[in-house]
Design a protein around this motif. Structure first.
Motif, PDB file in Angstrom:
ATOM      1  N   GLY A 135      40.427  35.534  18.510  1.00 16.37           N
ATOM      2  CA  GLY A 135      39.247  35.317  17.229  1.00 16.37           C
ATOM      3  C   GLY A 135      39.670  35.667  16.040  1.00 16.37           C
ATOM      4  N   ILE A 136      39.481  37.445  16.635  1.00 19.28           N
ATOM      5  CA  ILE A 136      39.972  38.764  16.008  1.00 19.28           C
ATOM      6  C   ILE A 136      41.395  39.400  15.887  1.00 19.28           C
ATOM      7  CG2 ILE A 136      38.342  40.177  15.508  1.00 19.28           C
ATOM      8  CD1 ILE A 136      35.965  39.572  16.723  1.00 19.28           C
ATOM      9  N   ALA A 137      42.034  39.547  15.056  1.00 21.28           N
ATOM     10  CA  ALA A 137      43.152  40.038  15.132  1.00 21.28           C
ATOM     11  C   ALA A 137      42.996  41.245  14.902  1.00 21.28           C
ATOM     12  CB  ALA A 137      44.497  39.716  13.784  1.00 21.28           C
ATOM     13  N   ASP A 138      41.779  41.427  13.736  1.00 19.44           N
ATOM     14  CA  ASP A 138      41.900  43.339  13.624  1.00 19.44           C
ATOM     15  C   ASP A 138      40.908  43.822  14.862  1.00 19.44           C
ATOM     16  OD1 ASP A 138      39.787  44.032  11.243  1.00 19.44           O
ATOM     17  OD2 ASP A 138      39.248  42.257  12.641  1.00 19.44           O
ATOM     18  N   LEU A 139      40.447  43.236  15.628  1.00 21.38           N
ATOM     19  CA  LEU A 139      39.678  44.148  17.139  1.00 21.38           C
ATOM     20  C   LEU A 139      40.273  45.686  17.443  1.00 21.38           C
ATOM     21  CD1 LEU A 139      36.949  43.822  18.464  1.00 21.38           C
ATOM     22  CD2 LEU A 139      38.487  42.474  20.557  1.00 21.38           C
ATOM     23  N   THR A 140      39.028  46.492  16.940  1.00 18.55           N
ATOM     24  CA  THR A 140      39.492  48.034  18.252  1.00 18.55           C
ATOM     25  C   THR A 140      39.598  47.620  19.246  1.00 18.55           C
ATOM     26  OG1 THR A 140      39.180  48.511  15.802  1.00 18.55           O
ATOM     27  CG2 THR A 140      39.103  50.454  17.748  1.00 18.55           C
ATOM     28  N   CYS A 141      40.036  48.010  20.281  1.00 18.82           N
ATOM     29  CA  CYS A 141      40.200  47.734  21.613  1.00 18.82           C
ATOM     30  C   CYS A 141      40.873  48.315  22.459  1.00 18.82           C
ATOM     31  CB  CYS A 141      40.907  45.541  21.911  1.00 18.82           C
ATOM     32  SG  CYS A 141      42.656  46.502  21.860  1.00 18.82           S
ATOM     33  N   ASP A 142      40.859  49.776  22.422  1.00 21.61           N
ATOM     34  CA  ASP A 142      41.127  50.201  23.227  1.00 21.61           C
ATOM     35  C   ASP A 142      39.653  51.093  24.080  1.00 21.61           C
ATOM     36  OD1 ASP A 142      44.008  50.258  22.274  1.00 21.61           O
ATOM     37  OD2 ASP A 142      44.369  52.133  21.701  1.00 21.61           O
ATOM     38  N   GLY A 143      40.881  51.218  25.573  1.00 25.58           N
ATOM     39  CA  GLY A 143      39.402  51.499  26.067  1.00 25.58           C
ATOM     40  C   GLY A 143      38.656  51.159  26.706  1.00 25.58           C
ATOM     41  N   LEU A 144      37.448  50.636  27.177  1.00 26.52           N
ATOM     42  CA  LEU A 144      37.285  49.923  28.656  1.00 26.52           C
ATOM     43  C   LEU A 144      36.181  49.180  27.987  1.00 26.52           C
ATOM     44  CD1 LEU A 144      35.099  53.944  29.611  1.00 26.52           C
ATOM     45  CD2 LEU A 144      37.396  52.523  30.641  1.00 26.52           C
ATOM     46  N   ARG A 145      35.777  47.803  29.261  1.00 25.97           N
ATOM     47  CA  ARG A 145      34.762  47.254  29.407  1.00 25.97           C
ATOM     48  C   ARG A 145      34.299  47.107  30.898  1.00 25.97           C
ATOM     49  NH1 ARG A 145      33.519  42.775  25.828  1.00 25.97           N
ATOM     50  NH2 ARG A 145      32.643  41.337  26.954  1.00 25.97           N
ATOM     51  N   LYS A 146      32.753  47.416  30.183  1.00 28.59           N
ATOM     52  CA  LYS A 146      31.832  47.302  31.536  1.00 28.59           C
ATOM     53  C   LYS A 146      32.005  45.851  32.205  1.00 28.59           C
ATOM     54  CE  LYS A 146      27.553  48.645  33.760  1.00 28.59           C
ATOM     55  NZ  LYS A 146      27.229  47.917  33.910  1.00 28.59           N
ATOM     56  N   ALA A 147      32.086  45.754  33.434  1.00 31.97           N
ATOM     57  CA  ALA A 147      32.392  44.344  34.327  1.00 31.97           C
ATOM     58  C   ALA A 147      31.626  45.169  35.427  1.00 31.97           C
ATOM     59  CB  ALA A 147      33.626  43.746  34.359  1.00 31.97           C
ATOM     60  N   SER A 148      30.573  43.633  35.761  1.00 35.80           N
ATOM     61  CA  SER A 148      29.973  44.633  36.800  1.00 35.80           C
ATOM     62  C   SER A 148      29.469  46.603  36.804  1.00 35.80           C
ATOM     63  CB  SER A 148      29.970  43.918  38.480  1.00 35.80           C
ATOM     64  OG  SER A 148      29.484  43.969  39.687  1.00 35.80           O
ATOM     65  N   ASP A 149      29.413  46.399  38.210  1.00 33.34           N
ATOM     66  CA  ASP A 149      29.508  47.825  38.197  1.00 33.34           C
ATOM     67  C   ASP A 149      30.957  48.762  37.931  1.00 33.34           C
ATOM     68  OD1 ASP A 149      26.870  48.182  39.182  1.00 33.34           O
ATOM     69  OD2 ASP A 149      27.494  47.321  41.458  1.00 33.34           O
ATOM     70  N   GLU A 150      31.806  48.076  38.092  1.00 29.23           N
ATOM     71  CA  GLU A 150      33.389  48.754  37.175  1.00 29.23           C
ATOM     72  C   GLU A 150      33.825  48.548  35.865  1.00 29.23           C
ATOM     73  OE1 GLU A 150      36.095  48.366  41.317  1.00 29.23           O
ATOM     74  OE2 GLU A 150      35.592  46.252  40.679  1.00 29.23           O
ATOM     75  N   TRP A 151      34.534  49.252  35.512  1.00 26.58           N
ATOM     76  CA  TRP A 151      35.318  49.323  34.193  1.00 26.58           C
ATOM     77  C   TRP A 151      36.854  48.981  34.671  1.00 26.58           C
ATOM     78  CZ3 TRP A 151      31.955  50.284  30.372  1.00 26.58           C
ATOM     79  CH2 TRP A 151      30.776  51.517  29.921  1.00 26.58           C
ATOM     80  N   ALA A 201      38.101  50.939  37.374  1.00 25.74           N
ATOM     81  CA  ALA A 201      37.389  52.144  37.397  1.00 25.74           C
ATOM     82  C   ALA A 201      35.929  51.949  38.227  1.00 25.74           C
ATOM     83  CB  ALA A 201      37.192  52.775  36.371  1.00 25.74           C
ATOM     84  N   ASP A 202      35.737  52.891  38.704  1.00 25.08           N
ATOM     85  CA  ASP A 202      34.075  53.134  39.235  1.00 25.08           C
ATOM     86  C   ASP A 202      33.157  54.094  38.326  1.00 25.08           C
ATOM     87  OD1 ASP A 202      34.346  51.101  41.626  1.00 25.08           O
ATOM     88  OD2 ASP A 202      34.994  52.890  42.614  1.00 25.08           O
ATOM     89  N   LEU A 203      32.291  52.654  38.585  1.00 25.63           N
ATOM     90  CA  LEU A 203      31.148  53.699  37.512  1.00 25.63           C
ATOM     91  C   LEU A 203      30.719  55.476  38.021  1.00 25.63           C
ATOM     92  CD1 LEU A 203      28.376  51.200  36.779  1.00 25.63           C
ATOM     93  CD2 LEU A 203      30.504  52.266  35.315  1.00 25.63           C
TER      94      LEU A 203
END
Length: 127
Positions: free
Chosen positions: A64-80, A96-98
């Motif tokens: 949906g967003i072509a120029d979204l800056t996306c490198d990195g981490l996304r928190k999902a529950s107790d992990e990334w 990765a665990d928190l």
């Protein structure tokens, strides 16, 4: 954690049949990332499905967003979820665990670059 040895193809088949992620680009998930999802599923850990939900969300965001800056981490529950963008696609490197140390996470990222996505490692050197 029990150690098992599987081929990349076996991990992909698991992802398709056990987690229902056939529509995702499995070639953009590191072997290590798939193995971590498998380990969660084997342990009957519901986080496996939460991770898949988060990945689906990230994939929809990219579309949906072509120029979204996306490198990195996304928190999902107790992990990334650790991922990297390249040519408009997300590449999923590791979970990765928190409370996990940066050294261990960085080593798994380097392993994902080396074994699955060497072009991302080359891109890292340029930046």
């Amino acid at each position: 954690m029990e150690k098992i040895s599987l081929t990349r193809k076996e991990l992909e088949n698991f992802a398709i049949h056990a987690l229902g992620i056939a529509k995702l680009a499995l070639r953009r998930m590191s072997t290590q990332f798939l193995a971590q999802l498998l380990q969660l599923k084997i342990n009957e850990d519901t986080r496996a499905f939460r991770m898949v939900d988060e990945i689906m969300h990230l994939e929809k965001m990219r579309q949906g967003i072509a120029d979204l800056t996306c490198d990195g981490l996304r928190k999902a529950s107790d992990e990334w979820i650790v991922f990297r963008c390249y040519n408009g696609n997300n590449y999923y490197l590791t979970l990765a665990d928190l409370d996990e140390g940066d050294h261990d996470i960085n080593q798994r990222v380097r392993d994902a670059y080396e074994f699955d996505f060497p072009f991302l490692q080359d891109m890292q050197r340029v930046n």
